[in-house]
Design a protein around this motif. Structure first.
Motif, PDB file in Angstrom:
ATOM      1  N   ILE A 160       0.757  -1.314  -0.016  1.00 32.02           N
ATOM      2  CA  ILE A 160       0.098  -0.017  -0.035  1.00 32.02           C
ATOM      3  C   ILE A 160       0.639   1.345   0.025  1.00 32.02           C
ATOM      4  O   ILE A 160       0.565   2.298  -0.273  1.00 32.02           O
ATOM      5  N   HIS A 161       2.130   1.160   0.394  1.00 32.22           N
ATOM      6  CA  HIS A 161       2.807   2.313   0.539  1.00 32.22           C
ATOM      7  C   HIS A 161       3.418   2.581  -1.086  1.00 32.22           C
ATOM      8  O   HIS A 161       3.723   3.710  -1.256  1.00 32.22           O
ATOM      9  N   ARG A 162       3.110   1.645  -1.697  1.00 28.30           N
ATOM     10  CA  ARG A 162       3.476   2.069  -3.246  1.00 28.30           C
ATOM     11  C   ARG A 162       2.365   2.250  -4.018  1.00 28.30           C
ATOM     12  O   ARG A 162       2.095   3.025  -4.772  1.00 28.30           O
ATOM     13  N   THR A 163       1.413   1.673  -3.719  1.00 33.01           N
ATOM     14  CA  THR A 163      -0.061   1.440  -4.568  1.00 33.01           C
ATOM     15  C   THR A 163      -0.717   2.816  -4.367  1.00 33.01           C
ATOM     16  O   THR A 163      -1.480   3.310  -5.158  1.00 33.01           O
ATOM     17  N   SER A 164      -0.720   3.308  -3.123  1.00 32.24           N
ATOM     18  CA  SER A 164      -1.256   4.383  -2.900  1.00 32.24           C
ATOM     19  C   SER A 164      -0.679   5.811  -3.286  1.00 32.24           C
ATOM     20  O   SER A 164      -1.245   6.765  -3.763  1.00 32.24           O
ATOM     21  N   ARG A 165       0.554   5.502  -4.297  1.00 33.15           N
ATOM     22  CA  ARG A 165       1.109   6.670  -4.741  1.00 33.15           C
ATOM     23  C   ARG A 165       1.191   6.162  -6.397  1.00 33.15           C
ATOM     24  O   ARG A 165       1.739   6.895  -7.161  1.00 33.15           O
ATOM     25  N   GLY A 166       0.172   5.280  -6.835  1.00 36.57           N
ATOM     26  CA  GLY A 166       0.119   5.054  -7.960  1.00 36.57           C
ATOM     27  C   GLY A 166       1.012   3.852  -8.590  1.00 36.57           C
ATOM     28  O   GLY A 166       1.227   3.725  -9.980  1.00 36.57           O
ATOM     29  N   LEU A 167       2.021   3.408  -7.730  1.00 31.16           N
ATOM     30  CA  LEU A 167       2.993   2.312  -8.361  1.00 31.16           C
ATOM     31  C   LEU A 167       2.441   1.146  -7.929  1.00 31.16           C
ATOM     32  O   LEU A 167       1.665   0.673  -7.402  1.00 31.16           O
ATOM     33  N   LEU A 168       3.064   0.099  -8.741  1.00 33.32           N
ATOM     34  CA  LEU A 168       2.928  -1.183  -8.683  1.00 33.32           C
ATOM     35  C   LEU A 168       3.239  -2.244  -7.515  1.00 33.32           C
ATOM     36  O   LEU A 168       4.419  -1.526  -6.915  1.00 33.32           O
ATOM     37  N   PRO A 169       2.676  -2.904  -7.045  1.00 36.58           N
ATOM     38  CA  PRO A 169       3.432  -3.751  -5.860  1.00 36.58           C
ATOM     39  C   PRO A 169       4.673  -4.370  -6.225  1.00 36.58           C
ATOM     40  O   PRO A 169       5.086  -4.417  -7.611  1.00 36.58           O
ATOM     41  N   ALA A 170       5.667  -4.571  -5.270  1.00 36.37           N
ATOM     42  CA  ALA A 170       6.998  -4.932  -5.649  1.00 36.37           C
ATOM     43  C   ALA A 170       7.229  -6.238  -6.380  1.00 36.37           C
ATOM     44  O   ALA A 170       7.690  -6.495  -7.610  1.00 36.37           O
ATOM     45  N   CYS A 171       6.084  -7.183  -6.110  1.00 44.08           N
ATOM     46  CA  CYS A 171       6.203  -8.501  -6.693  1.00 44.08           C
ATOM     47  C   CYS A 171       5.760  -8.345  -8.200  1.00 44.08           C
ATOM     48  O   CYS A 171       6.228  -9.060  -9.278  1.00 44.08           O
ATOM     49  N   VAL A 172       4.883  -7.544  -8.408  1.00 45.10           N
ATOM     50  CA  VAL A 172       4.394  -7.471  -9.763  1.00 45.10           C
ATOM     51  C   VAL A 172       5.489  -6.602 -10.783  1.00 45.10           C
ATOM     52  O   VAL A 172       5.547  -7.014 -11.946  1.00 45.10           O
ATOM     53  N   GLU A 173       6.168  -5.787 -10.158  1.00 40.84           N
ATOM     54  CA  GLU A 173       6.844  -4.949 -10.903  1.00 40.84           C
ATOM     55  C   GLU A 173       8.189  -5.863 -11.486  1.00 40.84           C
ATOM     56  O   GLU A 173       8.921  -5.496 -12.198  1.00 40.84           O
ATOM     57  N   THR A 174       8.518  -6.589 -10.472  1.00 40.15           N
ATOM     58  CA  THR A 174       9.849  -7.613 -10.648  1.00 40.15           C
ATOM     59  C   THR A 174       9.365  -8.970 -11.412  1.00 40.15           C
ATOM     60  O   THR A 174      10.336  -9.591 -11.445  1.00 40.15           O
ATOM     61  N   CYS A 175       8.225  -9.330 -11.507  1.00 41.84           N
ATOM     62  CA  CYS A 175       7.823 -10.737 -12.039  1.00 41.84           C
ATOM     63  C   CYS A 175       8.559 -10.639 -13.643  1.00 41.84           C
ATOM     64  O   CYS A 175       8.235  -9.895 -14.517  1.00 41.84           O
ATOM     65  N   THR A 176       9.350 -11.753 -13.568  1.00 42.58           N
ATOM     66  CA  THR A 176      10.135 -11.935 -15.136  1.00 42.58           C
ATOM     67  C   THR A 176       9.336 -12.392 -16.015  1.00 42.58           C
ATOM     68  O   THR A 176       9.550 -12.189 -17.210  1.00 42.58           O
ATOM     69  N   GLY A 177       8.113 -13.134 -15.688  1.00 45.00           N
ATOM     70  CA  GLY A 177       7.464 -13.851 -16.663  1.00 45.00           C
ATOM     71  C   GLY A 177       6.041 -12.953 -17.122  1.00 45.00           C
ATOM     72  O   GLY A 177       5.216 -13.226 -17.789  1.00 45.00           O
ATOM     73  N   GLY A 178       5.933 -11.831 -16.238  1.00 39.50           N
ATOM     74  CA  GLY A 178       4.620 -11.194 -16.452  1.00 39.50           C
ATOM     75  C   GLY A 178       3.297 -12.002 -16.137  1.00 39.50           C
ATOM     76  O   GLY A 178       2.513 -11.468 -16.491  1.00 39.50           O
ATOM     77  N   ALA A 179       3.657 -12.758 -14.935  1.00 37.44           N
ATOM     78  CA  ALA A 179       2.541 -13.486 -14.462  1.00 37.44           C
ATOM     79  C   ALA A 179       1.505 -12.806 -13.705  1.00 37.44           C
ATOM     80  O   ALA A 179       0.512 -13.174 -13.447  1.00 37.44           O
ATOM     81  N   ARG A 180       2.047 -11.649 -12.811  1.00 37.33           N
ATOM     82  CA  ARG A 180       1.105 -11.268 -12.134  1.00 37.33           C
ATOM     83  C   ARG A 180       0.907  -9.755 -12.501  1.00 37.33           C
ATOM     84  O   ARG A 180       1.532  -9.000 -12.915  1.00 37.33           O
TER      85      ARG A 180
END
Length: 238
Positions: A160-180
């Motif tokens: 929420i500290h990221r998504t509240s600022r319009g950013l993606l969750p860390a796991c989504v941003e770093t998913c190498t396969g684009g699965a999230r």
């Protein structure tokens, strides 16, 4: 080599299978969410694209400062067999940030609550007394844990500290396969909304009627009804 049915029993530690839990489509829960309107953040996991790299696990730990053995998310992995050929099941698990969270009902201090502005279930560490009632009430084993650093309950809150600022969750941003995939399911122009309409995803243990906000593409009905647990030893580990 395990076949798919035996593999599920091993993963779940002898937990219930599809025959003992009624199947409830995720479509009904999504329809209820959309009927309420407003912003509603959720995550969609495409199992066809998860390669088991665990970049999501590493980035989550780094982002939130968790110990290596205390995970807000993990990737369940097992060797199985389909049509006579071996394959690897990679199943990302995290708090489902349910629409009807059982954890909120049992919290004696109001530390666990569902945010009205986006539907995320959060834990206020300043109010949490560490009673663990929420951990016991949650039907999704081990997605909540007691943080060794704070002594309070910890879990995935979609960063929420990221998504509240319009950013993606860390796991989504770093998913190498684009699965999230993450976003507002009430925004019909968002990627997550379009994929939900196209793919008709399932959720884990829909029979618990908590209406999870983590959806899965490529999940079978049997897998959907299986009580996976991060506490159970994995059959195969990358």
């Amino acid at each position: 080599m395990l076949d798919r049915r035996k593999m599920l029993k091993v993963l779940a530690g002898g937990a219930v299978g599809a025959a003992s839990i009624s199947f409830v489509s995720a479509a009904g829960a999504i329809s209820n969410i959309r009927a309420k309107g407003g912003k509603h953040l959720a995550m969609l996991v495409d199992l066809r694209r998860c390669n088991g790299c665990k970049a999501c696990v590493v980035s989550c730990g780094n982002e939130n400062g968790n110990r290596p053995d205390e995970h807000r998310t993990e990737v369940y992995q097992a060797v199985a067999e389909r049509e006579g050929k071996p394959f690897v099941l990679n199943l990302p698990l995290l708090c489902n940030n349910c629409e009807k969270p059982s954890c909120v009902k049992v919290c004696p201090t109001g530390a666990t609550f569902k945010r009205a502005e986006d539907g995320i279930v959060v834990v206020d560490s300043t109010l949490c007394v560490g009673c663990n009632y929420c951990i016991q009430a949650c039907p999704y084993s081990a997605v909540r844990f007691t943080n060794s650093n704070t002594g309070t309950v910890d879990k995935c809150n979609f960063c929420i500290h990221r998504t509240s600022r319009g950013l993606l969750p860390a796991c989504v941003e770093t998913c190498t396969g684009g699965a999230r995939i993450f976003g507002d399911i009430n925004d019909k122009n968002s990627e997550i909304a379009k994929l939900i309409e196209k793919e008709n995803p399932l959720v884990l243990q829909s029979g618990k009627h908590t209406e999870p906000n983590v959806f899965y593409i490529g999940l079978t009905q049997e897998e959907s009804n299986t009580a996976f647990s991060l506490k159970f030893p994995q059959e195969w580990q990358r």
